[in-house]
Design a protein around this motif. Sequence first.
Motif, PDB file in Angstrom:
ATOM      1  N   THR A  57       1.625   2.592  -3.418  1.00 54.75           N
ATOM      2  CA  THR A  57       0.509   2.980  -4.270  1.00 54.75           C
ATOM      3  C   THR A  57       0.038   4.378  -3.892  1.00 54.75           C
ATOM      4  OG1 THR A  57      -1.216   2.062  -2.826  1.00 54.75           O
ATOM      5  CG2 THR A  57      -0.205   0.572  -4.432  1.00 54.75           C
ATOM      6  N   GLN A  58      -0.786   4.941  -4.755  1.00 53.50           N
ATOM      7  CA  GLN A  58      -1.406   6.234  -4.505  1.00 53.50           C
ATOM      8  C   GLN A  58      -2.924   6.056  -4.487  1.00 53.50           C
ATOM      9  OE1 GLN A  58       0.417   9.036  -3.940  1.00 53.50           O
ATOM     10  NE2 GLN A  58       2.322   7.881  -4.214  1.00 53.50           N
ATOM     11  N   GLY A  59      -3.591   6.809  -3.628  1.00 55.43           N
ATOM     12  CA  GLY A  59      -5.045   6.751  -3.601  1.00 55.43           C
ATOM     13  C   GLY A  59      -5.579   5.790  -2.569  1.00 55.43           C
ATOM     14  N   PRO A  60      -6.889   5.530  -2.612  1.00 57.13           N
ATOM     15  CA  PRO A  60      -7.538   4.707  -1.593  1.00 57.13           C
ATOM     16  C   PRO A  60      -7.172   3.236  -1.708  1.00 57.13           C
ATOM     17  CG  PRO A  60      -9.101   5.301  -3.295  1.00 57.13           C
ATOM     18  CD  PRO A  60      -7.845   6.072  -3.594  1.00 57.13           C
ATOM     19  N   VAL A  61      -7.249   2.553  -0.578  1.00 56.31           N
ATOM     20  CA  VAL A  61      -7.044   1.109  -0.497  1.00 56.31           C
ATOM     21  C   VAL A  61      -8.289   0.500   0.125  1.00 56.31           C
ATOM     22  CG1 VAL A  61      -5.656  -0.752   0.520  1.00 56.31           C
ATOM     23  CG2 VAL A  61      -4.542   1.369  -0.241  1.00 56.31           C
ATOM     24  N   PHE A  62      -8.870  -0.472  -0.550  1.00 52.48           N
ATOM     25  CA  PHE A  62     -10.029  -1.181   0.006  1.00 52.48           C
ATOM     26  C   PHE A  62      -9.539  -2.428   0.722  1.00 52.48           C
ATOM     27  CE2 PHE A  62     -14.157   0.231  -2.202  1.00 52.48           C
ATOM     28  CZ  PHE A  62     -13.787   1.555  -2.080  1.00 52.48           C
ATOM     29  N   TRP A  63      -9.956  -2.570   1.984  1.00 49.59           N
ATOM     30  CA  TRP A  63      -9.564  -3.712   2.817  1.00 49.59           C
ATOM     31  C   TRP A  63     -10.842  -4.486   3.142  1.00 49.59           C
ATOM     32  CZ3 TRP A  63      -4.414  -4.348   4.756  1.00 49.59           C
ATOM     33  CH2 TRP A  63      -4.243  -5.459   5.598  1.00 49.59           C
ATOM     34  N   ILE A  64     -10.918  -5.725   2.671  1.00 47.39           N
ATOM     35  CA  ILE A  64     -12.127  -6.528   2.793  1.00 47.39           C
ATOM     36  C   ILE A  64     -11.865  -7.695   3.738  1.00 47.39           C
ATOM     37  CG2 ILE A  64     -13.832  -7.897   1.526  1.00 47.39           C
ATOM     38  CD1 ILE A  64     -13.088  -6.248  -0.973  1.00 47.39           C
ATOM     39  N   ALA A  65     -12.723  -7.846   4.728  1.00 45.80           N
ATOM     40  CA  ALA A  65     -12.606  -8.936   5.700  1.00 45.80           C
ATOM     41  C   ALA A  65     -14.011  -9.286   6.180  1.00 45.80           C
ATOM     42  CB  ALA A  65     -11.725  -8.528   6.877  1.00 45.80           C
TER      43      ALA A  65
ATOM     44  N   ALA B 225       0.829  -1.209   0.000  1.00 47.43           N
ATOM     45  CA  ALA B 225       0.000   0.000   0.000  1.00 47.43           C
ATOM     46  C   ALA B 225       0.860   1.254   0.000  1.00 47.43           C
ATOM     47  CB  ALA B 225      -0.938  -0.008   1.207  1.00 47.43           C
ATOM     48  N   GLN B 226       2.006   1.193   0.671  1.00 49.62           N
ATOM     49  CA  GLN B 226       2.916   2.335   0.747  1.00 49.62           C
ATOM     50  C   GLN B 226       3.442   2.737  -0.626  1.00 49.62           C
ATOM     51  OE1 GLN B 226       6.910   2.032   2.736  1.00 49.62           O
ATOM     52  NE2 GLN B 226       5.933   3.266   4.327  1.00 49.62           N
TER      53      GLN B 226
END
Length: 209
Positions: free
Chosen positions: A52-60, A49-50
């Motif tokens: 990348t740019q922009g939002p990160v979707f975390w699914i659990a 993630a570090q």
Amino acid sequence: MMSAAPTFLQRKPTAPAPVLELWPDLRLTLGRVHEACGPNRRSFAMMIAQKTQGPVFWIAPQWATDRLHADGVHPFISPGRLTFLTPKRAEDILWCVEEVLRSGAVPLVVVDIPRLPALTPIRRLNLAAETGTAEGASPPLGLLLTPGDGGAPGVESRWRLAAAVHQGLGEQWHLERIRSRSDPPRNWRVSRQNGRYALGPLSKTDDTL
């Protein structure tokens, strides 16, 4: 007797797949789904993630007891970049991942799953990641966080991250590339230096927890 007609058509060279460079000589193919296992797999997700740019979707799943904490996320990225999705039903987890990848709305989709998925869902995720490119953007990257030693079929690559046992040397990890479609297995040491994460060779004295 007529001679064979000359061949005028030639196969066009295939354009190289876009990649996300984590460190020099260590890259992840975009538009594909990768896998991370090991006790520090969530830290590996944060290292990705570090980059990348922009939002990160975390699914659990909604019933999962392990949750990310803002204090643990902050050394890697701003917690505000994370959007959490928590499906109630097991059958909705990978469906949710597929829809997000297909939309191309975010560069990185992480899914923390309690058990290994089958091959067919992984193929669907790869297809969704490959086609889910927003206009002017790179293809998204999907990352499966799997328990134990992993082993999800059909992934582009599989990685294992575990804390290294050292005395007085700060935060260090043992990163292993278990398999990859494009690169051989390999091991590295990852260390934290001035808030960033550096990659180096693994010495014979390194051990992991």
